[in-house]
Design a protein around this motif. Structure first.
Motif, mmCIF file in Angstrom:
data_model
loop_
_atom_site.group_PDB
_atom_site.id
_atom_site.type_symbol
_atom_site.label_atom_id
_atom_site.label_comp_id
_atom_site.label_asym_id
_atom_site.label_seq_id
_atom_site.Cartn_x
_atom_site.Cartn_y
_atom_site.Cartn_z
ATOM 1 N N ASN A 228 -16.741 -10.062 -1.005
ATOM 2 C CA ASN A 228 -17.320 -11.249 -1.622
ATOM 3 C C ASN A 228 -18.266 -10.846 -2.744
ATOM 4 O O ASN A 228 -19.188 -10.052 -2.542
ATOM 5 C CB ASN A 228 -18.085 -12.078 -0.587
ATOM 6 C CG ASN A 228 -17.163 -13.001 0.177
ATOM 7 O OD1 ASN A 228 -15.979 -13.103 -0.123
ATOM 8 N ND2 ASN A 228 -17.710 -13.674 1.186
ATOM 9 N N GLY A 229 -18.069 -11.451 -3.902
ATOM 10 C CA GLY A 229 -18.877 -11.119 -5.059
ATOM 11 C C GLY A 229 -18.242 -10.082 -5.952
ATOM 12 O O GLY A 229 -18.729 -9.831 -7.059
ATOM 13 N N ASP A 230 -17.178 -9.438 -5.489
ATOM 14 C CA ASP A 230 -16.447 -8.491 -6.336
ATOM 15 C C ASP A 230 -15.586 -9.279 -7.327
ATOM 16 O O ASP A 230 -15.392 -10.489 -7.205
ATOM 17 C CB ASP A 230 -15.586 -7.587 -5.453
ATOM 18 C CG ASP A 230 -14.998 -6.388 -6.206
ATOM 19 O OD1 ASP A 230 -15.553 -6.044 -7.265
ATOM 20 O OD2 ASP A 230 -13.999 -5.823 -5.728
ATOM 21 N N ARG A 231 -15.004 -8.576 -8.298
ATOM 22 C CA ARG A 231 -14.183 -9.187 -9.332
ATOM 23 C C ARG A 231 -12.737 -8.744 -9.171
ATOM 24 O O ARG A 231 -12.426 -7.823 -8.420
ATOM 25 C CB ARG A 231 -14.690 -8.763 -10.709
ATOM 26 C CG ARG A 231 -14.702 -7.234 -10.885
ATOM 27 C CD ARG A 231 -15.149 -6.801 -12.256
ATOM 28 N NE ARG A 231 -15.255 -5.353 -12.359
ATOM 29 C CZ ARG A 231 -14.242 -4.517 -12.557
ATOM 30 N NH1 ARG A 231 -13.003 -4.992 -12.653
ATOM 31 N NH2 ARG A 231 -14.436 -3.212 -12.654
ATOM 32 N N ASP A 232 -11.842 -9.403 -9.881
ATOM 33 C CA ASP A 232 -10.473 -8.912 -9.986
ATOM 34 C C ASP A 232 -10.473 -7.597 -10.755
ATOM 35 O O ASP A 232 -11.269 -7.393 -11.676
ATOM 36 C CB ASP A 232 -9.598 -9.928 -10.717
ATOM 37 C CG ASP A 232 -9.313 -11.157 -9.871
ATOM 38 O OD1 ASP A 232 -9.146 -10.994 -8.650
ATOM 39 O OD2 ASP A 232 -9.267 -12.266 -10.439
ATOM 40 N N HIS A 233 -9.563 -6.730 -10.383
ATOM 41 C CA HIS A 233 -9.455 -5.432 -11.049
ATOM 42 C C HIS A 233 -8.121 -5.396 -11.801
ATOM 43 O O HIS A 233 -7.112 -4.885 -11.297
ATOM 44 C CB HIS A 233 -9.548 -4.307 -10.024
ATOM 45 C CG HIS A 233 -10.850 -4.286 -9.282
ATOM 46 N ND1 HIS A 233 -11.989 -3.712 -9.797
ATOM 47 C CD2 HIS A 233 -11.207 -4.807 -8.074
ATOM 48 C CE1 HIS A 233 -12.987 -3.861 -8.938
ATOM 49 N NE2 HIS A 233 -12.533 -4.527 -7.884
ATOM 50 N N ASN A 234 -8.118 -5.963 -12.994
ATOM 51 C CA ASN A 234 -6.911 -6.049 -13.806
ATOM 52 C C ASN A 234 -6.867 -4.880 -14.792
ATOM 53 O O ASN A 234 -7.861 -4.572 -15.454
ATOM 54 C CB ASN A 234 -6.873 -7.375 -14.568
ATOM 55 C CG ASN A 234 -6.817 -8.565 -13.616
ATOM 56 O OD1 ASN A 234 -6.221 -8.481 -12.549
ATOM 57 N ND2 ASN A 234 -7.452 -9.676 -13.997
ATOM 58 N N GLY A 235 -5.696 -4.227 -14.847
ATOM 59 C CA GLY A 235 -5.550 -3.074 -15.724
ATOM 60 C C GLY A 235 -6.319 -1.865 -15.231
ATOM 61 O O GLY A 235 -6.707 -1.001 -16.023
ATOM 62 N N GLU A 236 -6.520 -1.795 -13.920
ATOM 63 C CA GLU A 236 -7.270 -0.687 -13.329
ATOM 64 C C GLU A 236 -6.493 -0.129 -12.132
ATOM 65 O O GLU A 236 -5.459 -0.665 -11.738
ATOM 66 C CB GLU A 236 -8.656 -1.159 -12.875
ATOM 67 C CG GLU A 236 -9.546 -1.653 -13.981
ATOM 68 C CD GLU A 236 -10.888 -2.149 -13.454
ATOM 69 O OE1 GLU A 236 -11.877 -1.954 -14.154
ATOM 70 O OE2 GLU A 236 -10.923 -2.725 -12.341
ATOM 71 N N CYS A 237 -7.043 0.925 -11.561
ATOM 72 C CA CYS A 237 -6.492 1.484 -10.321
ATOM 73 C C CYS A 237 -7.639 2.036 -9.498
ATOM 74 O O CYS A 237 -8.694 2.381 -10.032
ATOM 75 C CB CYS A 237 -5.469 2.583 -10.615
ATOM 76 S SG CYS A 237 -6.209 4.077 -11.331
ATOM 77 N N PRO A 238 -7.454 2.138 -8.169
ATOM 78 C CA PRO A 238 -8.507 2.705 -7.322
ATOM 79 C C PRO A 238 -8.412 4.228 -7.264
ATOM 80 O O PRO A 238 -7.318 4.802 -7.218
ATOM 81 C CB PRO A 238 -8.209 2.097 -5.956
ATOM 82 C CG PRO A 238 -6.723 1.927 -5.949
ATOM 83 C CD PRO A 238 -6.335 1.602 -7.368
ATOM 84 N N GLU A 239 -9.575 4.856 -7.243
ATOM 85 C CA GLU A 239 -9.629 6.305 -7.013
ATOM 86 C C GLU A 239 -9.820 6.623 -5.536
ATOM 87 O O GLU A 239 -9.443 7.699 -5.084
ATOM 88 C CB GLU A 239 -10.782 6.933 -7.799
ATOM 89 C CG GLU A 239 -10.676 6.814 -9.306
ATOM 90 C CD GLU A 239 -11.818 7.522 -10.008
ATOM 91 O OE1 GLU A 239 -12.263 8.571 -9.504
ATOM 92 O OE2 GLU A 239 -12.268 7.026 -11.054
ATOM 93 N N SER A 240 -10.437 5.692 -4.788
ATOM 94 C CA SER A 240 -10.830 5.957 -3.400
ATOM 95 C C SER A 240 -10.087 5.031 -2.446
ATOM 96 O O SER A 240 -9.832 3.871 -2.769
ATOM 97 C CB SER A 240 -12.340 5.767 -3.232
ATOM 98 O OG SER A 240 -13.047 6.627 -4.103
ATOM 99 N N ILE A 241 -9.790 5.562 -1.256
ATOM 100 C CA ILE A 241 -8.905 4.882 -0.304
ATOM 101 C C ILE A 241 -9.490 4.970 1.096
ATOM 102 O O ILE A 241 -10.009 6.007 1.507
ATOM 103 C CB ILE A 241 -7.511 5.555 -0.299
ATOM 104 C CG1 ILE A 241 -6.857 5.478 -1.672
ATOM 105 C CG2 ILE A 241 -6.599 4.943 0.762
ATOM 106 C CD1 ILE A 241 -6.491 4.090 -2.118
ATOM 107 N N GLY A 242 -9.385 3.870 1.840
ATOM 108 C CA GLY A 242 -9.496 3.939 3.288
ATOM 109 C C GLY A 242 -10.893 3.817 3.863
ATOM 110 O O GLY A 242 -11.878 3.531 3.174
ATOM 111 N N LEU A 243 -10.979 4.037 5.170
ATOM 112 C CA LEU A 243 -12.217 3.869 5.918
ATOM 113 C C LEU A 243 -13.365 4.664 5.310
ATOM 114 O O LEU A 243 -14.471 4.165 5.148
ATOM 115 C CB LEU A 243 -12.009 4.294 7.378
ATOM 116 C CG LEU A 243 -11.099 3.406 8.227
ATOM 117 C CD1 LEU A 243 -10.853 4.050 9.585
ATOM 118 C CD2 LEU A 243 -11.697 2.019 8.408
#
Length: 708
Positions: A228-243
């Protein structure tokens, strides 16, 4: 018959039976046996065998499955008719109180009981199985984690082989198992993972527009808000994954076989392996980068901050630790908004059928490299539906709007090698490039030194003379390290010398160093009594404080070892004449502690400081760690394992001492690196290795060079 296996009865084991059911154990005439599984019914733990009966002669016990406890009434186990499948045989598990006591033969290994707390530096850590047996039942408050919680890791980690992810259960049970395995307080894990991912294996973080930084399987695209409070991540990718929010750029070995993405247990297992490495005092490089400068073993909270910031008590690390303290004090994971995952006071009546899928058993072979083959995910591939959250809706369970994002600080350094920030030289051989940044050459005893790329000496003709062949790891198609390629060394000869046909030059120097699977190999076989293959960053350094890299610690026999050194630029560019034949020029930085090598010794003088690792009896000692000419430690060897590369650092502590760390063992002595302009040199030493056997693959595997 084979000798009886050490898999017999638990002392004082009490087995609750179903209503009206009876069971007797211990009679010498009985052949009925029971198998004991872990609490989840997924991992074989032991077999209950009547006294005097060999397990080979067991027959399946009659009756259904039962839930048992040890004599402390703390460790719940699933008891199944011998050779039965716990997923199909346990349709009628009972917790009734009618009991019978089992006669003991031998005891099972002790397992942790009660809550898991932080274990001190140097403590002997429990095994995967011991921790699995000690986990207390907990309900699942993250249903979206279920498929990832039911997936074991696929093979041990290439850099930290103790990381396996070999556990399945609910999210809180996985947290308990991880806390037990790495000796950290379980509530600390709960609190940190609230801040990292809100306990969601599907959580994505550290979004970027750099395609090279994308976690494998998550290319540039459109991703939904993560809280909640985060934004859409358009044209991006995640570097970090998981727990644990394992970050691709700095922990690539954790993504081999899709482990950190597909397995909750593996993701957390890896996260806290790094914490324990830090807690044990093995990240000495932290004192050579931005930070407070007093890093040492035993600071548990400081090592939490390192996971986030990659630094020791910087502002970013301090903010992260403050958030952790607040989460721990508030016990956020028990609040209504979070979705409580309280530990149950009584075991469930059935073994969860989803926790042991037959297709997720781990392989026994560790991944071959620290960089998986998926380092460049295709730009057009959408995130897999099973690992990325849906693109049209936010995550299922949302924290309050004030909950911060998963990771906001500067990136942590690679756990597989020391921090690159502020380094004078970094080379990781990504995409099999980087060898052109090194100078390298070979010295054979009695043969003129040849540096790759230099012209053939004057007076040499084109006749090819003596040499030899040997095998080296990775075939020409860069298959696994168990595949082999043939290396041939041929000497060009000089007719004009007083001794007639005298070998001058190794005609195949360029073949002795090669890249496969994003790391560097060096190889030298049984050629000219004594050989030294060297390589060095093509760069002059100033005020070097540490030289760090990863390399295998394979015992290649008594006559092969490697060295790392810091030498003066003057020494690097000088030459001298070998004692046996003054016509043979030798680079000034070629030194040895083997007298019969006919090259000068003295590994720690004002113009050089060189450290040695030896798996066998080479360099005069078995399994030696040496700084200069002094043996300071030993016994470190990975045996025949050539797949795993271990972290190594040679550090000038700037206080009149030098420390050499190999695979977690550190030795120190008085000394310092040379003053003035410096060079860093790596050596592959070889003294007729076939004389004491015939090693397969005379090869060292190198990666992640960092000079600070």
């Amino acid at each position: 018959m084979k000798p009886s296996l050490a898999t017999a009865l638990v002392v004082g084991l009490v087995v609750p039976l179903g209503v009206g059911a009876t069971a007797t154990f211990g009679s010498s005439t009985d052949t009925e046996c029971w198998d004991i599984y872990s609490r989840t019914g997924s991992r074989f733990f032991s077999t209950m065998v009547p006294q005097g009966l060999d397990p080979e002669d067991c027959t399946p016990a009659s009756g259904d499955c039962y839930v048992g406890y040890n004599s402390s009434d703390r460790v719940r186990q699933l008891i199944v008719p011998h050779d039965a499948d716990p997923l199909t045989a346990c349709s009628n598990v009972s917790d009734e109180t009618t009991t019978t006591t089992v006669a003991p033969t031998t005891t099972l290994p002790d397992v942790p009981t009660g809550r898991f707390e932080t274990m001190p530096v140097g403590a002997a850590l429990p095994t995967d199985a011991e921790c699995a047996a000690g986990v207390r039942p907990a309900s699942e408050n993250r249903p979206e984690n279920v498929p990832y919680n039911a997936t074991r890791g696929n093979g041990a980690n290439a850099t930290y082989p103790r990381v396996t992810g070999d556990f399945v259960g609910t999210t809180d049970e996985i947290i308990q198992w991880t806390a037990c395995k790495w000796g950290i307080d379980e509530d600390w894990v709960r609190a940190q993972i609230v801040n990292e991912s809100n306990w969601k294996q599907t959580a994505l973080g550290d979004f970027t527009t750099d395609p090279a930084a994308c976690a494998p399987g998550f290319p540039i695209g459109n991703y939904p808000p993560q809280y909640n409070g985060d934004r859409d991540h358009n044209g991006e990718c995640p570097e970090s994954i998981g727990l644990g929010q394992v970050r691709w750029l700095y922990h690539q070995s954790a993504f081999a076989n899709d482990n950190s993405t597909s397995s909750s247990a593996y993701n957390l297992d890896y996260t806290y392996a790094i914490w324990r490495e830090c807690f044990e005092g093995r990240f000495g490089w932290l004192n050579n980068v931005e930070g407070r400068g007093d890093y040492a073993a035993g600071d548990a909270k400081g090592c939490l901050g390192v996971w986030f910031s990659g630094r020791w008590y910087t502002d970013a690390a301090n903010s992260y630790i403050a958030r952790f303290d607040a989460t721990l004090e508030n016990r956020s994971w028990e609040q209504d908004w979070f979705g409580p995952a309280s530990t149950e006071t009584a075991p469930p009546t059935t073994a969860p059928a989803t926790t042991a899928p037959a297709t997720t058993a781990p392989e026994t072979t560790a991944p071959e490299t620290t960089v998986p083959a998926t380092t460049a995910p295709p730009a057009t591939t959408a995130p897999p539906a099973t690992t990325a959250p849906p693109t049209t809706q936010p995550p299922t369970t949302e924290p309050p709007t004030t909950e911060p994002p998963t990771t906001t600080a500067p990136p942590a350094p690679p756990a597989e090698s020391p921090a690159a920030s502020g380094a004078q030289f970094v080379e990781t051989f990504d995409n099999n490039t980087g060898l052109d940044r090194f100078r390298y050459g070979v010295y054979h005893r009695g043969v003129a030194h040849h540096e790759a790329g230099t012209p053939i000496p004057d007076g040499a003709n084109n006749n090819i003379g003596a040499g030899g062949t040997w095998t080296a790891d990775h075939d020409l198609d860069c298959g696994s390290p168990d595949t082999q390629r043939t290396i041939r060394s041929e000497f060009q000869q000089d007719k004009t010398g007083a001794n007639g046909w005298k070998p001058i030059i190794d005609f195949h120097t360029e073949d002795l160093l090669y890249l496969c699977r994003n790391h560097l190999m060096t190889t030298m076989g049984d050629i000219a009594a004594y050989s030294i293959l060297w390589f060095s960053p093509d760069q002059v350094f100033s005020d070097v404080s540490s030289v760090c890299f990863d390399v295998n610690l394979t015992d290649l026999g008594n006559r092969q070892w490697w060295k790392v050194g810091v030498v003066s630029d003057d020494l690097f560019n000088s030459t001298y004449r070998a004692g046996w034949d003054e016509s043979v020029p030798v680079p000034g930085h070629i030194v040895s502690d083997v007298g019969s090598a006919d090259v000068r010794g003295g590994l720690n003088t004002s113009d050089r400081l060189i450290a040695t690792w030896s798996g066998g009896a080479s360099a005069g000692y078995p399994g030696a760690l040496k700084i200069g000419d002094t043996r300071l430690g030993g016994g470190i060897s990975a045996g025949s394992d050539k797949k795993t590369r271990h972290p190594v650092c040679l550090e000038d502590n700037k206080n009149g001492t030098v420390t050499f760390t190999v695979g977690g063992q550190s030795v120190s002595m008085a000394g310092s690196f040379p003053d003035g302009p410096q060079r860093v040199v790596f050596y592959d030493h070889n003294y007729t290795p076939d004389k004491d056997g015939n090693p397969i693959g005379h090869t060292w595997h190198w990666d992640n060079f960092v000079v600070t």
